[in-house]
Design a protein around this motif. Structure first.
Motif, PDB file in Angstrom:
ATOM      1  N   UNK A   1     -43.957  28.432 -18.106  1.00 51.20           N
ATOM      2  CA  UNK A   1     -42.969  27.708 -18.917  1.00 51.20           C
ATOM      3  C   UNK A   1     -42.669  26.361 -18.271  1.00 51.20           C
ATOM      4  N   UNK A   2     -42.268  25.405 -19.107  1.00 53.03           N
ATOM      5  CA  UNK A   2     -41.810  24.123 -18.610  1.00 53.03           C
ATOM      6  C   UNK A   2     -40.733  23.582 -19.541  1.00 53.03           C
ATOM      7  N   UNK A   3     -40.028  22.564 -19.043  1.00 53.93           N
ATOM      8  CA  UNK A   3     -39.098  21.881 -19.953  1.00 53.93           C
ATOM      9  C   UNK A   3     -39.763  20.630 -20.486  1.00 53.93           C
ATOM     10  N   UNK A   4     -39.469  20.337 -21.731  1.00 50.06           N
ATOM     11  CA  UNK A   4     -39.898  19.050 -22.279  1.00 50.06           C
ATOM     12  C   UNK A   4     -38.747  18.440 -23.072  1.00 50.06           C
ATOM     13  N   UNK A   5     -38.724  17.136 -23.089  1.00 47.29           N
ATOM     14  CA  UNK A   5     -37.770  16.431 -23.924  1.00 47.29           C
ATOM     15  C   UNK A   5     -38.526  16.056 -25.195  1.00 47.29           C
ATOM     16  N   UNK A   6     -38.031  16.531 -26.338  1.00 49.93           N
ATOM     17  CA  UNK A   6     -38.724  16.257 -27.601  1.00 49.93           C
ATOM     18  C   UNK A   6     -38.741  14.733 -27.815  1.00 49.93           C
ATOM     19  N   UNK A   7     -39.935  14.139 -27.889  1.00 50.12           N
ATOM     20  CA  UNK A   7     -39.977  12.664 -27.993  1.00 50.12           C
ATOM     21  C   UNK A   7     -39.752  12.195 -29.435  1.00 50.12           C
ATOM     22  N   UNK A   8     -39.098  11.039 -29.597  1.00 47.97           N
ATOM     23  CA  UNK A   8     -39.058  10.438 -30.924  1.00 47.97           C
ATOM     24  C   UNK A   8     -40.457   9.928 -31.278  1.00 47.97           C
ATOM     25  N   UNK A   9     -40.898  10.153 -32.509  1.00 47.00           N
ATOM     26  CA  UNK A   9     -42.265   9.774 -32.890  1.00 47.00           C
ATOM     27  C   UNK A   9     -42.283   8.483 -33.715  1.00 47.00           C
ATOM     28  N   UNK A  10     -43.169   7.583 -33.324  1.00 47.79           N
ATOM     29  CA  UNK A  10     -43.430   6.363 -34.096  1.00 47.79           C
ATOM     30  C   UNK A  10     -44.704   6.590 -34.903  1.00 47.79           C
ATOM     31  N   UNK A  11     -44.630   6.299 -36.193  1.00 45.99           N
ATOM     32  CA  UNK A  11     -45.796   6.443 -37.057  1.00 45.99           C
ATOM     33  C   UNK A  11     -46.578   5.132 -37.060  1.00 45.99           C
ATOM     34  N   UNK A  12     -47.764   5.163 -36.472  1.00 43.57           N
ATOM     35  CA  UNK A  12     -48.618   3.971 -36.516  1.00 43.57           C
ATOM     36  C   UNK A  12     -49.635   4.169 -37.635  1.00 43.57           C
ATOM     37  N   UNK A  13     -49.494   3.355 -38.660  1.00 45.36           N
ATOM     38  CA  UNK A  13     -50.363   3.473 -39.835  1.00 45.36           C
ATOM     39  C   UNK A  13     -51.478   2.443 -39.701  1.00 45.36           C
TER      40      UNK A  13
END
Lengths: 172, 417
Positions: B148-160
């Motif tokens: 197990x690990x911790x992660x910080x849910x990243x904000x996602x940028x949509x590159x089109x």
């Protein structure tokens, strides 16, 4: 309370700047042998000039590049007590916390600080001060678990103390 | 929600949002000879753990200094073999290839997985619609020990990305154009998701280059949603998705959306000293070149070697230039051999090296002397990256690299295509 002399660095200090791949790979089984090369292209003979307790103050994107954990480990081994920067690359940030090297995100202190200034960091109250300039800045406090890792001196020390990492502990 | 938060929500069993810190079971962990030695030290010497909960999900790779260029490397390789054997960890020894390439080729990482790699270019594998996080050695060690690990849910940028790539414009040119616009800290603290009609024109080989280079703009992770091209590629390898995620980007909200018109792009290079110092290839055509490197986790795949061979066919590498080609894996090497590309490259005067990260990271197999200039298909051009601190690295596509090898100076590949 952390208190130390400031080393002011610029933006985009990469893990290659901290320890270049060519030295890391030629002495991969010997951390001490890498010490003379730490930040050598930024501050020649940094390893001789740095003193225990010194604080690095960087700009944007500190620790970018390779995932090499040798970078924060070598800084800690040289006596660096904390790194303050406007922003950090995420792997460097996680690595530093894991080895118990406080990494502080601040905006004003990196603007006003100069090498040789005296810097104080109060982790518990989330305040960083440039004592020489008489300027203080609050920073976002660490989540409880990360603070406990820093207080323990790193994740390994934390696990030795509590048996498991905080995130495993919290699910038990 | 982008694909990454959708996937993480699915794995955790409740909806997560960007910024949330979550604890997650890791499906695959891997490390290489640059990071595994510290992983071993943390587990054995610092923690002294007796059992590794995720040993069966862990993979070691000897790819950075492979074969060992000095006794120090030989020593850590031996340690990796000993440790892997003791804990029944699968180890890909010297010659298999670069970790990010081998994990996709071998079907070790599959769509829908949560993967941690002890290497900053781990986002490469996100091209297969999975969540990837590059970590350091201690993080990897803890994931291996506890699963197990911790992660910080990243904000996602949509590159089109939109439009058909013009002649001479590869996925490397696309991503360098993007990094030139957004800067090396442009995606700091964020994840990148690629969408848009250009993807229809990009193979999996090409896509892996796009996600690979997201590291160079500070992105924590990068991802490309599953589509027909990826599914067909997986089918060819007999690999199925690990987790099916119901996802449609058109119904998603992102923290930001940035559109790039690929049909208006041209071939570019990233000039020293940083990856966002991107200029049109025509602006640097006078720069003389001492070494060309075609390889790395960025551009060492079959398509890259094919492109280099296409340009170097019936031509010679300029006498001033050492042109080193290192296929990213043994499979790529064998394929390139079967298709005749290796013959073409050798006839042209290239040095075809075994699969290794070596030159890219200044570990071995072609370091630069003071004042020398390299054109490299790798991912970083920091001062001293490939050798002496006063050597220079221009990052490019395999097409620019091959054309430059022919001319002995940085060259526009459109003359050869």
């Amino acid at each position: 309370m952390i208190r130390g002399r400031c080393w002011k660095l610029g933006d985009n200090i990469s893990t290659d700047h901290i320890i270049s791949g060519k030295y890391k790979f030629s002495a991969i089984d010997n951390l001490e042998a890498m010490l003379p090369h730490v930040l050598e292209e930024v501050i020649p003979e940094f390893y001789k000039k740095v003193a225990k307790g010194d604080v690095i103050v960087g700009g944007k994107n500190f620790g970018k590049g390779s995932s090499r954990e040798h970078a924060p480990r070598l800084l800690k081994l040289l006596g660096i007590s904390a790194v303050i920067a406007k922003s950090f690359a995420h792997i460097f940030y996680r690595n530093a916390i894991n080895i118990g090297l406080p990494v502080i995100v601040a905006q004003t202190i990196p603007e006003v600080s100069e090498t040789e200034d005296i810097i104080e960091i109060d982790l518990a109250n989330a305040v960083v001060r440039n004592v020489t300039k008489g300027i203080e800045e609050k920073f976002k406090p660490f989540p409880k678990e990360l603070m406990m890792i820093l207080e323990s001196g790193g994740i390994v020390e934390y696990i030795k103390k509590y048996g498991v990492p905080p995130w495993v502990r919290s699910t038990e | 929600m982008g694909l990454i938060d959708t996937l993480l929500s699915r794995v955790i069993g409740k909806e997560v949002s960007p910024g949330d810190i979550v604890i997650i079971d890791v499906d695959t962990v891997y490390a290489h000879d640059g990071t595994a030695p510290l992983v071993i030290e943390v587990l054995e010497k610092e923690l002294g753990v007796k059992k590794l909960y995720a040993a069966d999900k862990t993979y070691f790779f000897i790819d950075h200094s492979a074969p060992a260029p000095h006794v120090s490397a030989a020593h850590v390789h031996r340690e990796m073999r000993r440790f892997a054997s003791k804990y029944a960890i699968r180890l890909f020894d010297v010659g298999y290839g670069i970790c990010h390439q081998v994990v996709v080729e071998e079907g070790i990482v599959r769509p829908g997985m949560v993967v941690m790699g002890a290497d900053s270019h781990t986002p490469t594998i996100g091209a297969l619609a999975l969540y990837s996080l590059g970590v350091g050695s201690t993080d990897a060690a803890i994931a291996i020990a506890y699963g197990k690990q911790w992660v910080r849910v990243p904000p996602t940028v949509n590159i089109v990305i939109s439009g058909i790539p013009p002649r001479g414009v590869t996925s490397k040119d696309i991503i360098l154009n993007i990094i030139g616009e957004l800067g090396t800290d442009g995606m700091l603290g964020k994840a990148v998701e690629f969408n848009g009609d250009t993807l229809k024109h990009l193979s999996v080989d090409s896509r892996l280059t796009l996600t690979n280079m997201c590291t160079e703009m500070g992105a924590e992770s990068a991802v490309i949603p599953l589509d027909e091209i990826t599914l067909k590629w997986l089918e060819g390898k007999g690999v199925t998705p690990y987790r099916y995620v119901d996802y449609d980007y058109k119904k998603s909200e992102f923290v930001e959306e940035i559109v790039f018109e690929v049909d208006k792009m041209g071939p570019v290079v990233a000039a020293p000293p940083d990856v966002d110092n991107v200029v049109g290839v025509e602006e640097v055509e006078k720069v003389e070149v001492d070494q060309v490197f075609i390889g790395s986790c960025t551009n060492g795949r079959l398509e890259d070697i094919e492109l280099a061979a296409k340009i170097l066919r019936n031509r010679k590498v300029h006498p001033r230039v050492r042109c080193i080609v290192a296929p990213a894996s043994r499979r790529v090497y064998v394929e390139a051999l079967r298709k005749g590309y290796v013959d073409i490259l050798l006839e042209a005067g290239c040095i075809v090296a075994p699969p290794t990260c070596g030159p890219c990271v200044g570990a071995h197999m072609g370091l630069l002397a003071e004042g020398e200039v390299a054109v490299s298909t790798s991912n970083r051009n920091f001062p001293g990256r490939m050798g002496h601190k006063n050597s220079k690295v221009y990052l490019s596509s395999p097409a620019v690299a091959a054309a430059s090898a022919v001319e002995g100076r940085i060259a526009d590949p459109r003359r050869y295509l």
